[in-house]
Design a protein around this motif. Structure first.
Motif, PDB file in Angstrom:
ATOM      1  N   GLY A 164       6.873  35.322  80.322  1.00  0.00           N
ATOM      2  CA  GLY A 164       7.951  35.438  79.353  1.00  0.00           C
ATOM      3  C   GLY A 164       7.813  36.607  78.392  1.00  0.00           C
ATOM      4  O   GLY A 164       8.422  36.610  77.326  1.00  0.00           O
ATOM      5  N   HIS A 165       7.022  37.594  78.771  1.00  0.00           N
ATOM      6  CA  HIS A 165       6.841  38.736  77.880  1.00  0.00           C
ATOM      7  C   HIS A 165       7.368  40.025  78.488  1.00  0.00           C
ATOM      8  O   HIS A 165       7.541  40.128  79.698  1.00  0.00           O
ATOM      9  CB  HIS A 165       5.352  38.930  77.556  1.00  0.00           C
ATOM     10  N   THR A 166       7.602  40.991  77.604  1.00  0.00           N
ATOM     11  CA  THR A 166       7.937  42.329  78.067  1.00  0.00           C
ATOM     12  C   THR A 166       6.858  43.261  77.542  1.00  0.00           C
ATOM     13  O   THR A 166       6.051  42.886  76.695  1.00  0.00           O
ATOM     14  CB  THR A 166       9.288  42.810  77.505  1.00  0.00           C
ATOM     15  N   ARG A 167       6.864  44.477  78.073  1.00  0.00           N
ATOM     16  CA  ARG A 167       5.846  45.423  77.609  1.00  0.00           C
ATOM     17  C   ARG A 167       6.037  45.737  76.139  1.00  0.00           C
ATOM     18  O   ARG A 167       5.087  46.069  75.431  1.00  0.00           O
ATOM     19  CB  ARG A 167       5.878  46.688  78.451  1.00  0.00           C
ATOM     20  N   PHE A 168       7.285  45.596  75.689  1.00  0.00           N
ATOM     21  CA  PHE A 168       7.549  45.927  74.286  1.00  0.00           C
ATOM     22  C   PHE A 168       6.912  44.899  73.345  1.00  0.00           C
ATOM     23  O   PHE A 168       6.549  45.207  72.219  1.00  0.00           O
ATOM     24  CB  PHE A 168       9.059  46.050  74.046  1.00  0.00           C
ATOM     25  N   ASP A 169       6.779  43.659  73.851  1.00  0.00           N
ATOM     26  CA  ASP A 169       6.082  42.648  73.034  1.00  0.00           C
ATOM     27  C   ASP A 169       4.639  43.060  72.787  1.00  0.00           C
ATOM     28  O   ASP A 169       4.085  42.845  71.717  1.00  0.00           O
ATOM     29  CB  ASP A 169       6.077  41.281  73.754  1.00  0.00           C
ATOM     30  N   LEU A 170       4.031  43.630  73.830  1.00  0.00           N
ATOM     31  CA  LEU A 170       2.610  44.001  73.723  1.00  0.00           C
ATOM     32  C   LEU A 170       2.403  45.281  72.940  1.00  0.00           C
ATOM     33  O   LEU A 170       1.394  45.443  72.252  1.00  0.00           O
ATOM     34  CB  LEU A 170       2.024  44.205  75.125  1.00  0.00           C
ATOM     35  N   GLY A 171       3.332  46.178  73.091  1.00  0.00           N
ATOM     36  CA  GLY A 171       3.142  47.493  72.491  1.00  0.00           C
ATOM     37  C   GLY A 171       2.435  48.402  73.482  1.00  0.00           C
ATOM     38  O   GLY A 171       1.782  47.946  74.422  1.00  0.00           O
ATOM     39  N   ARG A 172       2.615  49.682  73.266  1.00  0.00           N
ATOM     40  CA  ARG A 172       2.149  50.677  74.237  1.00  0.00           C
ATOM     41  C   ARG A 172       0.652  50.560  74.547  1.00  0.00           C
ATOM     42  O   ARG A 172       0.253  50.480  75.706  1.00  0.00           O
ATOM     43  CB  ARG A 172       2.457  52.083  73.704  1.00  0.00           C
ATOM     44  N   GLU A 173      -0.171  50.569  73.502  1.00  0.00           N
ATOM     45  CA  GLU A 173      -1.609  50.622  73.721  1.00  0.00           C
ATOM     46  C   GLU A 173      -2.110  49.394  74.497  1.00  0.00           C
ATOM     47  O   GLU A 173      -2.842  49.514  75.467  1.00  0.00           O
ATOM     48  CB  GLU A 173      -2.323  50.710  72.385  1.00  0.00           C
ATOM     49  N   ALA A 174      -1.669  48.242  74.047  1.00  0.00           N
ATOM     50  CA  ALA A 174      -2.121  46.998  74.685  1.00  0.00           C
ATOM     51  C   ALA A 174      -1.612  46.913  76.117  1.00  0.00           C
ATOM     52  O   ALA A 174      -2.309  46.433  77.014  1.00  0.00           O
ATOM     53  CB  ALA A 174      -1.634  45.795  73.882  1.00  0.00           C
TER      54      ALA A 174
END
Length: 888
Positions: free
Chosen positions: A102-112
């Motif tokens: 249920g996540h997108t890359r934007f939830d994580l942020g670039r570095e993570a």
RNA sequence: GGGCGAAUAGCUCAGCGGUUCAGAGCGCCUGCCUUACACGCAGGAUGUCGGGGGUUCGAAUCCCUCUUCGCCCACCA
């Protein structure tokens, strides 16, 4: 090696062991020091997360065959493996995994997110290289690279900076191919054009003053929401008067002007074109020429943006299309709808229809790079196999367009450009920057580079460039590039350009493009179609050699490889059977070496002629001919021909004939056992070497058991057989050929008359030619044994009932069968044979009585034709005599 | 819309410097467990070489044309 010499070859038991032994012996490592006539092949780097499919299998088998062949010939062969970080593909894999949670890359942020991708790559990545080992790939693993390695990343930056310094990299606002699913720009090559059956809608745009309307034709009605003009051809009489007039755009209620532009084809559609500068490359150019506004009507996801009327906002582009059409219909402005097929770009990674979109991207100016790359082809320094592919290359080079290299992704080489918000300066740098000269902090460009921007450099970046390394000096330029045609433009053409630009020389001189693996319906094998073949499954079940043999034997230059995923057994059994045949032939030869044998240091021809039988000289000559055939076939990339030549020699000549006929000698029932052992062993050894590039495992497993082999010697470095002038013997080939014919004739007669397999027959040889007589005398024992003949009679047998045959040289063969045969049937058979020959005689007489032929055709041809006629006439006479004696 | 390949036995393909070139492997049929191999041995059947026309003494093989598949390129909305 295990001592088990089972009756059935078991690939699974030996492949992994042999592979490890080769690798540990360093046989695949190419030394840069003292490299001999280097033969360099750059492996098309598979995507780091991909799993081996049969296409990889084919591609890498071909490379391995070539590399093993050249390595055996004594060249320093470097096959350089690597993996590609595969920007979009790999990012997609990880994003899909995130989506499940249920996540997108934007939830994580670039570095993570990038950290997450690295984790994924480290955990699963590169396993495809191990899978290549399973099929026997002899690459130099010590040099394995990954396109994100520090060294290759340095090369990427170096190249970016150099091109920028030369003015060949620029940033600008243009219409690019945008994938609304991957949310990134694509290059032209990454937007695959595919024919789509759609419609063309004719829409009426009313004139602003209400005095009429102009009808435009479009395949994408939704873009009309972003129209800022309508264009017509300046010379189009229908519209000339309207140029400069205003139209009132329905739905958006905007006034747009009618402009004149040469880009318009008056013959297509209505001759009036709606102009949407933000969503079409042609319209963008028209817009620039006429100073039109660009209205971007879509979000990155290709939903309608806030720039369109509220009723449309948020709609998917295809929903919006329907709604626009419906509204036009309601307004009575939909003139007509026609079916229309046209080419539409699809994302090469996710197959979504790309949207032409105006955005700011980085580009490489390609024309200057293409020039020397095209020249190399025109000069003949760069050649293609098959040749006609070169024209595709040239055509692409000639029409080359600039390369959009920026991608709105996070996984990849970040663009080495920094912007200063303080002084507004842009810095392009080899090293990371933090602060501007003006003291303000810098921020790096958010985008990464196209994956191919690193792979187009591998012919030199994988060898250490920009450092001047020993490897680079030894192995650049390379030799052959082997790949499927699909990536000719993505990769091959660009490598040539990069090589010319940065190394001053093309990276390889030959591009060998093999076919694509397809199913029996000629569809490309793919996961989604479920028509794939798992090469590792094949390896497990049939052995790597069977897989390789099947792929190589099934390919010919310029054609695709057709395999049947629904009939794996039928597809791979032949390869497995061949390996097993080889195994058993070897088993027989190697286990029958007890007893005296001859050391054959100098090869078979070191034996004195007077101790060789006709059969010995024949198999030696056949072996020698096979060396020539196979070597030439490998050299010319005709791998299927090489496979067929060795197959024929091993199976038809060595196993079916030679091994059979030396049995009495081996068993001590006939003299010359030592010579037979020596000849069998030597010719078998040669055949193993010739076949090793294609079937490395079974050949090595057998070769390791050859007595007298130096300790620690391995087939990959054992050397390549040379043709031996003394071994060639047309006379032995002809004479033994007659022996084979005779045996075949007797066997045929036996079968035709249902003579019991165990029952011996007598054979009368009548008026044989000189060579036939000598051959039959020399190989009388062979004839007796292989055709189950009790007695060879010279001349008449004194009987009249039996089977007849005539050999190619006119020799008559009579097998007396006493009362055991059906006279009427034999008469019929003879009659038919005579009729056949008489027809040949008649047509031959006609040919030879033709004054035109006799006078115009070359003398030797005419002579040959006369000989044929004489032979056939003799044969007819012989058969007629027999018929007479049978009382037909 | 341009450019380019391919069409030969049931299947996958050789043969395309013109005169034993009508072939191979697989499949199929028949007979064989012959002390290397039944994943084998021996024998056998099968094709107007896509259609039509032409060049030639002679054409799967060269030329033209048609048909059918396939590939590459392309900003005709």
């Amino acid at each position: 090696m295990s001592d088990a010499f089972a009756a059935q070859y078991d690939p699974a038991a030996i492949e992994a062991t042999l592979y490890a032994a080769w690798r540990d012996a360093g046989l695949f490592h190419a030394r840069a020091d003292g490299a001999v006539d280097p033969y360099v092949v750059m492996m098309p780097p598979p995507n780091v997360t991909s799993v081996l499919h049969v296409g990889h299998g084919l591609n890498n088998t071909v490379q391995d065959v070539l590399v093993r062949f050249e390595r055996m010939r004594g060249r320093t062969a470097l096959w350089l493996p690597g993996t590609d970080h595969a920007g979009i593909a790999t990012q997609n894999v990880v994003e899909r995994a995130l989506a499940k949670a249920g996540h997108t890359r934007f939830d994580l942020g670039r570095e993570a997110f990038v950290e997450k991708v690295w984790e994924h790559v480290k955990a699963t990545g590169g396993s495809i290289l191990g899978q290549l080992a399973a099929i026997g790939a002899s690459c130099d693993w010590d040099r394995t690279y990954f396109t994100l390695d520090p060294g290759l990343s340095t090369a990427v930056r170096e190249v970016f900076v150099r091109l920028h310094e030369k003015g060949l990299i620029y940033r600008g606002h243009y219409i690019i191919n945008w994938c609304p699913r991957c949310l990134t720009a694509l290059s032209n090559e990454e937007a695959e054009k595919e024919e789509v059956r759609g419609h063309i809608w004719h829409l009426r745009y009313p004139l602003a003053d209400g005095s009429g309307h102009v009808t435009v034709a479009t395949t994408r009605p939704e873009t009309m929401l972003g129209d800022t003009a309508v264009a017509v051809h300046p010379k189009d009489k229908r519209y000339r008067k309207l140029i400069g007039r205003k139209l009132r755009l329905p739905l958006v209620d905007r006034e747009v002007v009618i402009v004149a532009d040469d880009a318009i084809d008056p013959a297509f559609g209505t001759g009036a074109v709606k102009v949407t500068p933000a969503h079409d490359p042609t319209d963008f150019e028209i817009g620039k020429r006429h100073g039109l506004m660009s209205i971007d009507v879509m979000t990155p996801e290709a939903r309608m943006a806030a720039t369109v009327p509220e009723a449309f906002q948020g709609l998917d582009r295809f929903e919006a299309r329907k709604l626009v059409v419906r509204r036009f219909e309601e307004l009575g402005l939909l003139e007509k709808v026609e079916d229309h097929a046209h080419a539409v770009g699809h994302c090469y990674r996710c197959h979504t229809i790309v949207e032409p979109r105006l955005s700011e991207q980085w580009f490489v100016k390609m024309a200057p790079l293409a020039k020397p790359a095209l020249q190399a082809y025109r000069d003949g320094r760069l050649r293609f196999i098959p040749e006609h592919r070169g024209e595709e290359y040239a055509q692409w080079m000639e029409n080359i367009r600039d390369w959009c290299i920026s991608r709105q992704l996070w996984w990849g080489h970040r663009i080495p450009v920094w912007y200063c918000d303080g002084c507004g300066k842009t810095h392009v740098s080899r090293t990371d920057l933090v602060t501007c000269q003006c003291g303000a902090p810098l921020r790096q460009d958010e985008d990464v580079l196209d994956t191919w921007f690193s792979s187009w450099l591998v012919p030199f970046s994988s060898l250490g460039w920009p450092e001047q390394t020993k490897d680079l000096a030894a192995f650049y330029p390379g030799t052959v590039l082997v790949t499927a045609p699909e990536i000719l433009f993505f990769w091959v053409a660009r490598m040539v350009m990069a090589g010319c630009e940065f190394m001053g020389d093309i990276p390889f001189s030959t591009v060998y493009l093999h076919g694509t693996v397809r199913d029996t319906q000629h569809r490309k094998m793919s996961k989604s179609l479920g028509n794939g073949i798992d090469p590792l499954g094949v390896v497990q079940q049939y052995g790597a050699d069977a897989l390789r043999y099947t792929l190589v034997a099934g390919m010919s230059v310029g054609t695709d490889v057709i395999l049947d995923p629904n009939n794996i057994e039928g597809t791979f059994a032949a390869g497995r059977n061949f390996a097993n045949k080889l195994w058993n032939a070897g088993r027989f030869i190697l286990t029958n070496l007890e007893g005296p044998t001859r050391p054959l240091a100098g090869g078979p021809s070191a034996l004195r002629d007077d101790e060789l039988t006709l059969a010995d000289r024949w198999i030696i000559a056949r072996c020698d001919a096979t060396v020539r055939e196979a070597t030439e076939a490998y050299e010319r990339f005709r791998l299927n021909d090489a496979a067929a030549a060795v197959y024929r020699f091993l199976w038809s000549d060595l196993a079916d004939w030679y091994i059979e006929l030396i049995k009495p000698r081996l068993y001590g029932e006939a003299p010359g056992g030592d010579v037979a052992r020596a000849v069998a062993l030597k010719t078998f050894d040669v055949a193993l070497r010739l076949l090793h590039p294609i079937m490395p495992f079974v050949t090595e497993a057998l070769w390791q058991r050859i007595p007298g082999k130096p300790d620690g010697a391995w087939l990959p470095s054992a050397g390549w057989p040379r043709p031996d002038g003394r071994a060639a013997s047309p006379e032995a080939l002809r004479k033994f050929g007659l022996v084979q014919e005779l045996v075949g004739a007797v066997r045929t007669i036996r079968a035709e008359y249902d003579v019991q397999p165990g029952k011996a027959v007598r054979v009368a040889v009548q008026h044989p030619g000189a060579e036939a007589a000598a051959a039959f005398r020399d190989e009388a024992a062979t004839i007796r044994r292989l055709a189950k003949v009790s007695e060879l009679i010279w001349g008449e047998s004194g009987e009249s009932v039996g089977g007849y045959a005539v050999l190619g040289d006119g020799t008559g063969v009579f097998v007396p069968l006493g009362d055991a045969i059906d006279v009427a049937r034999e008469c019929g058979r003879l009659g038919a044979e005579i009729a056949r020959l008489q027809q040949l005689v008649a047509s031959q007489e006609k040919k030879l009585s033709n004054e035109q032929f006799v006078s115009r055709a070359p003398a030797d041809v005419v002579g040959k034709e006369r000989e044929k006629l004489a032979t056939w006439r003799d044969q007819v006479t012989t058969l007629q005599e027999k018929r007479g004696r049978l009382g037909c």
